[in-house]
Design a protein around this motif. Structure first.
Motif, PDB file in Angstrom:
ATOM      1  N   ASP A  34       2.328  21.380  -4.307  1.00  0.00           N
ATOM      2  CA  ASP A  34       3.059  20.776  -5.435  1.00  0.00           C
ATOM      3  C   ASP A  34       2.221  19.758  -6.193  1.00  0.00           C
ATOM      4  O   ASP A  34       2.699  19.137  -7.142  1.00  0.00           O
ATOM      5  N   GLY A  35       0.974  19.574  -5.770  1.00  0.00           N
ATOM      6  CA  GLY A  35       0.180  18.472  -6.331  1.00  0.00           C
ATOM      7  C   GLY A  35       0.469  17.259  -5.469  1.00  0.00           C
ATOM      8  O   GLY A  35       1.593  16.760  -5.453  1.00  0.00           O
ATOM      9  N   ALA A  36      -0.510  16.791  -4.738  1.00  0.00           N
ATOM     10  CA  ALA A  36      -0.265  15.740  -3.746  1.00  0.00           C
ATOM     11  C   ALA A  36      -1.015  14.457  -4.102  1.00  0.00           C
ATOM     12  O   ALA A  36      -1.853  14.427  -5.003  1.00  0.00           O
ATOM     13  N   VAL A  37      -0.666  13.425  -3.362  1.00  0.00           N
ATOM     14  CA  VAL A  37      -1.356  12.140  -3.436  1.00  0.00           C
ATOM     15  C   VAL A  37      -2.228  12.016  -2.198  1.00  0.00           C
ATOM     16  O   VAL A  37      -1.772  12.300  -1.088  1.00  0.00           O
ATOM     17  N   TYR A  38      -3.463  11.583  -2.394  1.00  0.00           N
ATOM     18  CA  TYR A  38      -4.433  11.491  -1.299  1.00  0.00           C
ATOM     19  C   TYR A  38      -4.986  10.084  -1.202  1.00  0.00           C
ATOM     20  O   TYR A  38      -5.151   9.400  -2.218  1.00  0.00           O
ATOM     21  N   LYS A  95       0.842  -1.218   0.000  1.00  0.00           N
ATOM     22  CA  LYS A  95       0.000   0.000   0.000  1.00  0.00           C
ATOM     23  C   LYS A  95       0.867   1.254   0.000  1.00  0.00           C
ATOM     24  O   LYS A  95       0.663   2.163  -0.826  1.00  0.00           O
ATOM     25  N   ASN A  96       1.818   1.323   0.902  1.00  0.00           N
ATOM     26  CA  ASN A  96       2.698   2.495   0.958  1.00  0.00           C
ATOM     27  C   ASN A  96       3.401   2.720  -0.376  1.00  0.00           C
ATOM     28  O   ASN A  96       3.578   3.861  -0.822  1.00  0.00           O
ATOM     29  N   THR A  97       3.808   1.633  -1.011  1.00  0.00           N
ATOM     30  CA  THR A  97       4.527   1.732  -2.279  1.00  0.00           C
ATOM     31  C   THR A  97       3.639   2.346  -3.356  1.00  0.00           C
ATOM     32  O   THR A  97       4.097   3.172  -4.160  1.00  0.00           O
ATOM     33  N   VAL A  98       2.400   1.955  -3.374  1.00  0.00           N
ATOM     34  CA  VAL A  98       1.473   2.503  -4.365  1.00  0.00           C
ATOM     35  C   VAL A  98       1.387   4.024  -4.227  1.00  0.00           C
ATOM     36  O   VAL A  98       1.511   4.772  -5.214  1.00  0.00           O
ATOM     37  N   TYR A  99       1.210   4.507  -2.993  1.00  0.00           N
ATOM     38  CA  TYR A  99       1.098   5.955  -2.792  1.00  0.00           C
ATOM     39  C   TYR A  99       2.418   6.653  -3.106  1.00  0.00           C
ATOM     40  O   TYR A  99       2.447   7.720  -3.733  1.00  0.00           O
ATOM     41  N   SER A 159     -28.133  16.824   1.973  1.00  0.00           N
ATOM     42  CA  SER A 159     -27.374  15.874   2.785  1.00  0.00           C
ATOM     43  C   SER A 159     -26.072  15.651   2.042  1.00  0.00           C
ATOM     44  O   SER A 159     -26.067  15.107   0.938  1.00  0.00           O
ATOM     45  N   MET A 160     -24.970  16.106   2.639  1.00  0.00           N
ATOM     46  CA  MET A 160     -23.696  16.095   1.935  1.00  0.00           C
ATOM     47  C   MET A 160     -22.606  15.456   2.780  1.00  0.00           C
ATOM     48  O   MET A 160     -22.088  16.060   3.706  1.00  0.00           O
ATOM     49  N   PRO A 161     -22.241  14.228   2.455  1.00  0.00           N
ATOM     50  CA  PRO A 161     -21.114  13.599   3.158  1.00  0.00           C
ATOM     51  C   PRO A 161     -19.819  14.312   2.798  1.00  0.00           C
ATOM     52  O   PRO A 161     -19.621  14.700   1.641  1.00  0.00           O
ATOM     53  N   ASN A 162     -18.979  14.503   3.758  1.00  0.00           N
ATOM     54  CA  ASN A 162     -17.637  15.010   3.502  1.00  0.00           C
ATOM     55  C   ASN A 162     -16.784  13.808   3.102  1.00  0.00           C
ATOM     56  O   ASN A 162     -16.390  13.006   3.947  1.00  0.00           O
ATOM     57  N   LYS A 163     -16.561  13.654   1.819  1.00  0.00           N
ATOM     58  CA  LYS A 163     -15.789  12.504   1.353  1.00  0.00           C
ATOM     59  C   LYS A 163     -14.306  12.821   1.552  1.00  0.00           C
ATOM     60  O   LYS A 163     -13.679  13.472   0.730  1.00  0.00           O
ATOM     61  N   HIS A 164     -13.800  12.333   2.675  1.00  0.00           N
ATOM     62  CA  HIS A 164     -12.449  12.726   3.089  1.00  0.00           C
ATOM     63  C   HIS A 164     -11.383  12.212   2.124  1.00  0.00           C
ATOM     64  O   HIS A 164     -11.382  11.035   1.749  1.00  0.00           O
ATOM     65  N   HIS A 165     -10.502  13.113   1.760  1.00  0.00           N
ATOM     66  CA  HIS A 165      -9.297  12.757   1.017  1.00  0.00           C
ATOM     67  C   HIS A 165      -8.108  13.142   1.887  1.00  0.00           C
ATOM     68  O   HIS A 165      -7.818  14.330   2.039  1.00  0.00           O
ATOM     69  N   PHE A 166      -7.481  12.134   2.465  1.00  0.00           N
ATOM     70  CA  PHE A 166      -6.391  12.415   3.399  1.00  0.00           C
ATOM     71  C   PHE A 166      -5.061  12.451   2.650  1.00  0.00           C
ATOM     72  O   PHE A 166      -4.724  11.514   1.914  1.00  0.00           O
ATOM     73  N   GLN A 167      -4.320  13.535   2.887  1.00  0.00           N
ATOM     74  CA  GLN A 167      -2.998  13.658   2.286  1.00  0.00           C
ATOM     75  C   GLN A 167      -2.105  12.563   2.871  1.00  0.00           C
ATOM     76  O   GLN A 167      -1.992  12.437   4.088  1.00  0.00           O
ATOM     77  N   GLN A 168      -1.541  11.755   2.014  1.00  0.00           N
ATOM     78  CA  GLN A 168      -0.735  10.640   2.491  1.00  0.00           C
ATOM     79  C   GLN A 168       0.605  11.162   3.020  1.00  0.00           C
ATOM     80  O   GLN A 168       1.281  11.927   2.335  1.00  0.00           O
ATOM     81  N   ASP A 169       0.956  10.763   4.219  1.00  0.00           N
ATOM     82  CA  ASP A 169       2.265  11.144   4.767  1.00  0.00           C
ATOM     83  C   ASP A 169       3.315  10.198   4.192  1.00  0.00           C
ATOM     84  O   ASP A 169       3.294   8.998   4.444  1.00  0.00           O
ATOM     85  N   PHE A 197       4.837   5.686  -5.119  1.00  0.00           N
ATOM     86  CA  PHE A 197       5.093   5.701  -6.571  1.00  0.00           C
ATOM     87  C   PHE A 197       4.228   6.740  -7.280  1.00  0.00           C
ATOM     88  O   PHE A 197       4.664   7.372  -8.248  1.00  0.00           O
ATOM     89  N   ALA A 198       3.004   6.909  -6.806  1.00  0.00           N
ATOM     90  CA  ALA A 198       2.131   7.901  -7.443  1.00  0.00           C
ATOM     91  C   ALA A 198       2.747   9.293  -7.311  1.00  0.00           C
ATOM     92  O   ALA A 198       2.658  10.115  -8.225  1.00  0.00           O
ATOM     93  N   LYS A 199       3.385   9.546  -6.178  1.00  0.00           N
ATOM     94  CA  LYS A 199       3.994  10.867  -5.972  1.00  0.00           C
ATOM     95  C   LYS A 199       5.331  10.959  -6.706  1.00  0.00           C
ATOM     96  O   LYS A 199       5.615  11.966  -7.364  1.00  0.00           O
ATOM     97  N   GLU A 200       6.140   9.924  -6.606  1.00  0.00           N
ATOM     98  CA  GLU A 200       7.495   9.999  -7.185  1.00  0.00           C
ATOM     99  C   GLU A 200       7.479   9.957  -8.713  1.00  0.00           C
ATOM    100  O   GLU A 200       8.253  10.655  -9.363  1.00  0.00           O
ATOM    101  N   HIS A 201       6.610   9.084  -9.261  1.00  0.00           N
ATOM    102  CA  HIS A 201       6.662   8.837 -10.703  1.00  0.00           C
ATOM    103  C   HIS A 201       5.446   9.379 -11.443  1.00  0.00           C
ATOM    104  O   HIS A 201       5.417   9.370 -12.667  1.00  0.00           O
TER     105      HIS A 201
END
Lengths: 315, 315, 315, 315
Positions: free
Chosen positions: D281-285, C61-65, D259-269, C67-71
């Motif tokens: 910079d454009g992130a992965v979520y 899972k971590n690799t997928v995220y 009725s509006m769910p907050n569809k969370h997109h968490f920035q991946q650490d 790679f999406a950022k790196e590549h």
């Protein structure tokens, strides 16, 4: 301003929570989905986006997990009572909290001699429901269930109805009656809000919480037995028998509402190939998906005021 | 012609069928979804649209209902055997038939003293599966189940794995192990196709059908007990124990395949508010939806040839 | 040991990933679900529970995220190629990796003059699919789609079929034809694995990756147009036309497989109330759920070997 | 009798209906799910099982199909008005009818030069909703939609909220805001019920029906544009902007609920592997499933009375 804000609420929905209790080597589990909805002095977050009165839904989620660990989960209802009171009493702008709980049933693997102390299989039976609302004065407690799917293979008729230009249905004196029960029932218990003047010193303590788990188990049993015992001339009649049986047997309940789809089982016509397919001989049925009849009604204790929402399914 | 037709099949899927058997006042029910897939000499319907070799799927549907009434449903597998043979033997261009059955479990309302003779509640437990294939020579019979959801609240560890640049997972010596089992197992019974030369006179009769219902009940029990009994170092190990237990206990089975999602239960970190949440004391877990681990494997009797498809879930 | 391990694989399924690319004020998004399945030297984790050869699914899972950022994500297929090669080449016991991707389509809000640079609405159209497999030698790339729902309101007939004892269907010379297409197609491109001897120095570089996005867009268009253009005598004929049109138009594809439910629309009989309901005048239809016809077939370039699994839906 | 019957209704739900209109060679389609709920003088069917006042749900189904053929489907709302009036006016014991309609959108295959006259592809965009209620006096018309999924990849902040013991969320000055909108809006048009005295002769004719389709298209457009245009400090603020934009632009509407769910997109650490993943910079979520924030509110024209039910989702 030509437009104004009306009723509003917000919170975190479907917090999926499993709590393990260890009693020596014997484990017990609770498997819940908990949804929190809060309302109060929240105009500004809508009008200007100021979050000064907003407890984040992420905090609501954390609170649910922390309360499960700190206070345990005696029952779906008891857990909801703790949470509802907490949000109103600890957060000034929040004036009303509604906690909804779904509970999923598990049983031990290999019950009996070989029973496992920490191994479980999900039963898949109906989902237990609870909804607790607190407004700072008193509680409203609804309990319920959904997806309780039942079938009578006989003792059900349907005839004597109105016929008009669009009627093609034939009267039936021996049909399958099947439904998937969604039901909510309301407890008269309100935590003592009703009698604040008469017993000002003792307050809520005068009304101990009912035994929620026992009430659920008995109500479920009454619903099943009333469904089975009723010789049915219509699904409405069966519904009313189920509701009145529950209210007559459980003095602590004032109201019960049902949403019951008529899960049609159509007797397959096999005459085209010379096969008789009569109910009396044991028949083959086509279990249809859509459309389906949908029967909804409330049954009330005489004198009680209806408070369960009419719409149990999606608007 | 630069393109050609490859493997193809067609039929009617998900015929929803309820069969009632009346034994005096006592009723018994079977609740099935039956899917038919036929193949054979069907090139022309693809190339030119000629339906001269096509038995309509509507006829397949009618046949399912008619057979349920004419022949009854001894079990999911027995019903599939009848249908598969029928389509191949009665329709010249059809050379292979595959019947898939899902069966939904019901139990009587109020078992015991007050047991109702014709009233049932759906249990919601796992769905039973069967697939019967007939090619004019012999049968292949698979049985199985899906949505058997199980949980061990302890006796599960996960450590000693590969660490690379992307690894953040901490080793765990006391975790919840939960999964929802999809499994198919293959019977060695083929209706006698394997020994046609040795016993030419008697043919299939030399191999009576197994007791499909008993086999299902025992296999399910072995799966549950092996899941519960295994002190798990990985879900793969548990899977293998489940498969080998079944094959060692059921001599009539040659192969079993599993698709088992690792239904993650993450221990909630509550240290932010000063609450310890340790497995040893009974912990609170977040039951996550996605992503999930997915473990898939076949276990074979030594010497057997793997024939169950590798992909039990959608491609 | 009387039982042995057969085919097995494991990984993390349904990693839900959104990647934003900022091009000045204009944003672009990719919305994917990525599933990883790994196999290799994994006997011991099944037999003894040793995880020494196991890359945790959490790491996948971590690799997928990462790679999406790196590549970045040039396309579903290109992203899958990167991931599949990574898992095999970086982790010694892993000998084969299969990456499946679902992609969900979004479009800009208010396209045209008022187009928003960072605001999107999900289109809800079909889901794009890709599956990349790498075994250390070469790649296999499948692309596809699901839930492409189409309907012809005329230009469809069904007659001339086999009639037997169980047939009741009437021949129809003007019916609705509707289906929801699931399809996978296979690219001949394998990353250069096929010709290692002939061009030993250059290797994979001799075969640049196809333009995956263009191929998808054109294939989708061919599927739609072939469905619309075919005057249909059977759904099988329409399917074959769709497949052969794709292979004839896209030289880079060798094989295509379909799973197409016949979404029945039954002309409602309204004669009971004196209303004619004829197709030629524009009719009213009942859109049925179950059962449904299910048509499945592969179309191949002549000489190609079929490699797409036969079962596109659940076993 | 200690229990009594409360609010009740019954009918046929989810009649799946496709209507084709032929305009020469050019076909047009409507694809609907129609649900009928009737109430009135129905005590006896509940108390005694007498069906003397019951119009069977099967007849309701037949009526839906017959009306579609006889009267056509000008729009979801217009069709609902016809049906609602019919049930109340033609069946003496029925005093109130509620018709709910879901409409699924299709578009022509290959629009433009190669446009097909009778070939369609389902768009998959949001589902259009309508609910018409008639009580013999006047109509109430609600229109709406569900599953309108939208995303802003920037221009959304969340900070300045209450912090308590259970708060761990970090303030965010650049987050994804995504939701799936369910909304209902109420038309002031009631068919003329409001002014019966002032214009006794002409009655309802004084108030022609609004252009329901145009109103839907514009309201949808306002919702999308308001979502996109709002620089959001909270999802509540965005909701209010959406509602007030609609009411300010569409004079014929008095009230709108969301009725509006907050569809969370968490920035991946990704710091664990040394990768920066910043929104700028454009992130992965990670697109999370559950739990989710849920924001619900009504926006009203000043002076209007709120009549749309508060609960748009399951109780």
């Amino acid at each position: 301003m030509p437009t104004i804000l009306g009723q509003n609420q917000y919170g975190k929905a479907e917090n999926r929570l499993v709590k393990v209790v260890r009693d020596g080597d014997t484990h017990h589990i609770k498997d819940l989905s908990v949804s929190v909805a809060l309302s109060g002095d929240l105009d500004e977050v809508h009008y200007s986006g100021s979050n000064a009165h907003v407890l984040p839904t992420d905090t609501a989620k954390n609170t649910v997990y922390a309360f499960a660990k700190e206070h345990g989960i005696a029952s779906a209802e008891a857990f909801g009572l703790l949470l509802a009171r907490h949000f109103v009493e600890s957060t000034e702008p929040i004036q009303r909290a509604r906690i909804r709980v779904e509970e999923y049933a598990w049983e031990r693997i290999a019950p009996g001699a070989g029973e496992h102390a920490h191994s479980f299989v999900r039963t898949g039976r109906e989902t237990r429901l609870a909804q607790i609302t607190y407004d700072g004065e008193g509680f409203e407690v609804l309990s319920g269930l959904k997806d309780l799917t039942v079938m009578n293979t006989t003792a059900s008729e349907f005839w004597g109805y109105i016929k008009d230009r669009y009627t093609t249905l034939r009267e039936d004196y021996d049909r399958i009656l099947a439904t998937s029960v969604t039901s909510w029932w309301r407890h008269s218990w309100d935590g003592g809000a009703a009698q604040p003047e008469t017993e000002p010193e003792t307050g809520r303590e005068t009304e101990p919480e009912p035994d929620w788990d026992a009430c659920y188990a008995r109500t479920r049993e009454h619903l099943l037995r009333a469904f089975a015992d009723t010789y049915s001339l219509s699904l409405q009649q069966t519904l009313y028998q189920m509701g009145s049986r529950v209210l007559e047997s459980r003095a602590e309940l004032d109201e019960i509402r049902f949403s019951m789809p008529n899960k049609h089982h159509f007797q397959q016509d096999l005459s085209f190939c010379g096969i008789e397919n009569q109910a009396k001989d044991g028949a083959v049925y086509h279990a249809a998906d859509r459309p389906y009849g949908l029967i909804e009604a409330t049954v009330l204790r005489d004198g009680a005021r209806a408070r369960i929402p009419v719409d149990l399914t999606n608007l």
